[in-house]
Design a protein around this motif. Sequence first.
Motif, short mmCIF file in Angstrom:
data_model
loop_
_atom_site.label_atom_id
_atom_site.label_comp_id
_atom_site.label_asym_id
_atom_site.label_seq_id
_atom_site.Cartn_x
_atom_site.Cartn_y
_atom_site.Cartn_z
N LEU A 77 0.81 -1.22 0.00
CA LEU A 77 0.00 0.00 0.00
C LEU A 77 0.85 1.27 0.00
O LEU A 77 0.38 2.35 0.33
CB LEU A 77 -0.98 -0.01 1.17
N THR A 93 -0.42 4.86 -4.37
CA THR A 93 -1.85 5.09 -4.53
C THR A 93 -2.52 4.08 -5.45
O THR A 93 -3.65 3.68 -5.22
CB THR A 93 -2.07 6.51 -5.12
N SER A 110 -4.17 1.12 -3.63
CA SER A 110 -5.41 1.38 -2.89
C SER A 110 -6.54 1.46 -3.89
O SER A 110 -7.66 0.98 -3.66
CB SER A 110 -5.35 2.72 -2.14
N ASP A 111 -6.27 2.10 -5.01
CA ASP A 111 -7.25 2.26 -6.07
C ASP A 111 -7.74 0.89 -6.56
O ASP A 111 -8.94 0.68 -6.75
CB ASP A 111 -6.55 3.01 -7.22
N LEU A 125 -7.77 -1.88 -4.88
CA LEU A 125 -8.57 -2.54 -3.85
C LEU A 125 -10.00 -2.01 -3.85
O LEU A 125 -10.95 -2.76 -3.66
CB LEU A 125 -7.93 -2.34 -2.47
N LEU A 126 -10.13 -0.71 -4.11
CA LEU A 126 -11.47 -0.13 -4.19
C LEU A 126 -12.22 -0.68 -5.39
O LEU A 126 -13.41 -0.99 -5.33
CB LEU A 126 -11.38 1.40 -4.30
N LYS A 170 -13.47 -4.05 -4.74
CA LYS A 170 -14.68 -4.02 -3.91
C LYS A 170 -15.92 -3.78 -4.77
O LYS A 170 -16.95 -4.42 -4.59
CB LYS A 170 -14.54 -2.93 -2.84
N GLU A 203 -7.04 -9.62 -0.08
CA GLU A 203 -6.24 -9.75 1.14
C GLU A 203 -4.89 -9.07 0.92
O GLU A 203 -4.31 -9.17 -0.17
CB GLU A 203 -6.04 -11.23 1.51
N ILE A 204 -4.43 -8.38 1.95
CA ILE A 204 -3.15 -7.66 1.86
C ILE A 204 -2.11 -8.37 2.73
O ILE A 204 -2.37 -8.66 3.88
CB ILE A 204 -3.31 -6.22 2.39
N GLN A 260 -2.95 7.83 2.85
CA GLN A 260 -1.68 7.68 2.16
C GLN A 260 -0.49 8.03 3.05
O GLN A 260 -0.48 9.07 3.71
CB GLN A 260 -1.66 8.56 0.89
N LEU A 307 -9.59 9.76 -3.03
CA LEU A 307 -9.35 8.32 -2.91
C LEU A 307 -9.32 7.90 -1.43
O LEU A 307 -9.81 6.82 -1.07
CB LEU A 307 -8.01 7.98 -3.58
#
Lengths: 267, 267
Positions: free
Chosen positions: A86, A89, A92-93, A95-96, A99, A106-107, B123, B258
């Motif tokens: 993570l 950015t 994270s994007d 993972l969203l 969803k 899983e991280i 972040q 984000l």
Amino acid sequence: MFYLIGLGLGDAKDITVKGLEIVKKCDKVLLESYTSILTVGHTVLEEFYGRPIVLADRELCESFIDEFLQEARFSDIALLVVGDPLGATTHSDMLLRAKQLEVKTEIIHNTSIMNAVSCCGLQLYNFGETVSIPFWTETWKPDSFFDKILGNFSRNLHTLCLLDIKVKEPTEESLTKKVRQYMPPKFMSVKEAASQLLGIIKNRQDSDLTEDSLAVGLSRVGAQDQKISAISLKEMSNCDLGPPLHSLVIPARNLHPLEVDYLNQYI
Amino acid sequence: MFYLIGLGLGDAKDITVKGLEIVKKCDKVLLESYTSILTVGHTVLEEFYGRPIVLADRELCESFIDEFLQEARFSDIALLVVGDPLGATTHSDMLLRAKQLEVKTEIIHNTSIMNAVSCCGLQLYNFGETVSIPFWTETWKPDSFFDKILGNFSRNLHTLCLLDIKVKEPTEESLTKKVRQYMPPKFMSVKEAASQLLGIIKNRQDSDLTEDSLAVGLSRVGAQDQKISAISLKEMSNCDLGPPLHSLVIPARNLHPLEVDYLNQYI
């Protein structure tokens, strides 16, 4: 399931036991190859895992990730990321997006330069905000990161400077053409970063930082041949710390005695 | 050789492959047991490694480490540390001491809360300096960490608050006696941390932070039952995030879109 797995910083064996178990059982394994690099190449990873790896460049991660996420609804896909997954950015994007597509994720965390920088002896809780130093071009020389460094310095905090990397960047000429051509990969060295900082300092007479200010250069943190050098910014602009990746720290003005003792090893 | 090996944050399998190989070949393995704890106990680690572990409390790490370092001149000794081995000052100090005694050392990094906190979607490069929130007593209620949080907040930076843990602390009565008695271990929860913060806010009318400010509580980061909650400080002071360890984040005032999208999962 879509797994985001951190690889840590050194070599193939810096993956966690949990991460390795997942890599071995997954149906497909991708290696994110543009936000950071490991000191070993991806073929070493393939040998260590005993399986092929798909190299995932920026284009794949940003434009074609949906295809892999769709696949991850019915199979196990792992995306390997150097450092912690993570840190950038982009992830994270992802993972969203997973969803939204109702894909489970899983991280698996790992070390990143954001905590491993402590190997130079500067204490993590004395660091202010982290900055990124981009490669300057003939016409583009941003310096907003310098004000953040000064801000940290004035509050007696260290600054970790992440240095730019350019991997698989299209050449300007090919941007308008059908067939993309790519520039050779470039990794900013502490030498280049220090030179850019000196360029800014020269134009700011009242800067608290000068060419004599202390800088700490780090290269290949976590690898066997890791190097650390604590010298002046001016000296850093002539210092060769070897192959990438490099990071630069601008320490606070007043250091803790333990930090001084530790840094003294690297003078 | 004296090895400092990070265990990461979750369970036994969060050690790196490199770390595990070293643990298996060492002559003696110690587990540092007072700056942080793993979600699993040391017996689980002993089973996983297939070997006994010596528990190293503060007294051993601070007063008797020389004996182990002397041993490490002629044999391989590993000290296991939850998170990354250089998160706490104690361990940098040990490395310096090893150098004085001419003992070779190696650090095996791992994730720590300092980078794994990014699992909440905030972040890392938007974090300012990290603070520690200590347990208050009847007569000792320090609040200097609050000014650091306000400082970060005013610069639109997040603050990671590390919450106090008390492991094997001698009781006040036994300090003057020959036989030490110890208090039961205590780990600060996000609920307690938020309550202490609200106590400070009540006395500072002009504070930018109020009981309605956003807070992000995290518990057991990296473990299967990790929990994250993004609610107001007032709500956090009533929120039970289960067993330790907990961490609290006070996010910046203005978040990146984000970051907002990501945090929305935890409202």
